[in-house]
Design a protein around this motif. Sequence first.
Motif, short mmCIF file in Angstrom:
data_model
loop_
_atom_site.label_atom_id
_atom_site.label_comp_id
_atom_site.label_asym_id
_atom_site.label_seq_id
_atom_site.Cartn_x
_atom_site.Cartn_y
_atom_site.Cartn_z
N HIS A 73 0.85 -1.20 0.00
CA HIS A 73 0.00 0.00 0.00
C HIS A 73 0.88 1.25 0.00
O HIS A 73 1.79 1.37 0.81
CB HIS A 73 -0.89 -0.02 1.26
CG HIS A 73 -1.97 0.99 1.29
ND1 HIS A 73 -2.71 1.21 2.43
CD2 HIS A 73 -2.46 1.85 0.36
CE1 HIS A 73 -3.61 2.15 2.19
NE2 HIS A 73 -3.47 2.56 0.94
N ARG A 109 -2.46 -1.35 -3.78
CA ARG A 109 -3.38 -0.23 -3.57
C ARG A 109 -2.59 1.06 -3.42
O ARG A 109 -1.51 1.08 -2.83
CB ARG A 109 -4.18 -0.48 -2.30
CG ARG A 109 -5.08 0.66 -1.85
CD ARG A 109 -5.71 0.37 -0.49
NE ARG A 109 -6.55 -0.79 -0.53
CZ ARG A 109 -7.87 -0.76 -0.68
NH1 ARG A 109 -8.49 0.38 -0.78
NH2 ARG A 109 -8.56 -1.88 -0.69
N SER A 111 -3.52 5.05 -2.16
CA SER A 111 -4.54 5.89 -1.54
C SER A 111 -4.04 7.33 -1.48
O SER A 111 -2.86 7.60 -1.69
CB SER A 111 -4.89 5.38 -0.14
OG SER A 111 -5.35 4.04 -0.21
N THR A 151 -9.02 5.88 -2.79
CA THR A 151 -8.11 4.77 -3.01
C THR A 151 -8.31 4.19 -4.40
O THR A 151 -9.37 4.37 -5.02
CB THR A 151 -8.28 3.68 -1.91
OG1 THR A 151 -7.16 2.82 -1.92
CG2 THR A 151 -9.57 2.89 -2.09
N GLU A 153 -7.45 0.42 -6.31
CA GLU A 153 -6.91 -0.93 -6.35
C GLU A 153 -6.17 -1.09 -7.66
O GLU A 153 -6.79 -0.98 -8.72
CB GLU A 153 -8.03 -1.97 -6.24
CG GLU A 153 -8.73 -2.01 -4.92
CD GLU A 153 -7.94 -2.71 -3.84
OE1 GLU A 153 -6.96 -3.43 -4.17
OE2 GLU A 153 -8.27 -2.53 -2.67
N ALA A 163 -11.79 0.62 -8.78
CA ALA A 163 -11.86 -0.10 -7.50
C ALA A 163 -13.15 0.22 -6.79
O ALA A 163 -13.76 1.25 -7.00
CB ALA A 163 -10.67 0.30 -6.64
#
Length: 165
Positions: A73, A109, A111, A151, A153, A163
């Motif tokens: 992430h 991911r 964000s 976010t 994906e 996402a």
Amino acid sequence: MTGLVIAVDDPRRDDVQALLRRHLTFAHEHTPIEHAFALDVDALLEPDVTFFAARRDGALLAVGALKELDARHAEVKSMHTAGAARRQGVGRAMVQHLLGVARDRGYDRVSLETGTMDAFAPARALYRDIGFVPCGPFAGYRASPDNTFMTLELSASRAGTPAQP
């Protein structure tokens, strides 16, 4: 974008520091200080942050950073496009570059946090258009009326599917 070069850069460079000052000033003008999370130069030098600049013919047009939150992430930080370069696709090119770096590093991911005020509407629209969707706070952020969390994906964006929150 013809002639646009996006590469790792040093946030201590004079032109970069000037654009980062504008970024911080903008954030603090539109967001209460306790809910403004823009990074300063020292934070951009931390080992978990990779800082990029977009230049054309050496002229600085935009900055952006990718901060590793964990092995899967990452977070987009310090996105700012110089006023004269806005609405020309430079910001989009920077976000797409950051997402490419994130994919290359194996993140699942990416964000981000941005403001809820009207001044941040163009940024939110850009992120939505790229495929980011609203999400809850992450990485120690707390929900507030001043912050929007989004976010993406990366596996979903590879397939062309946005996402889901």
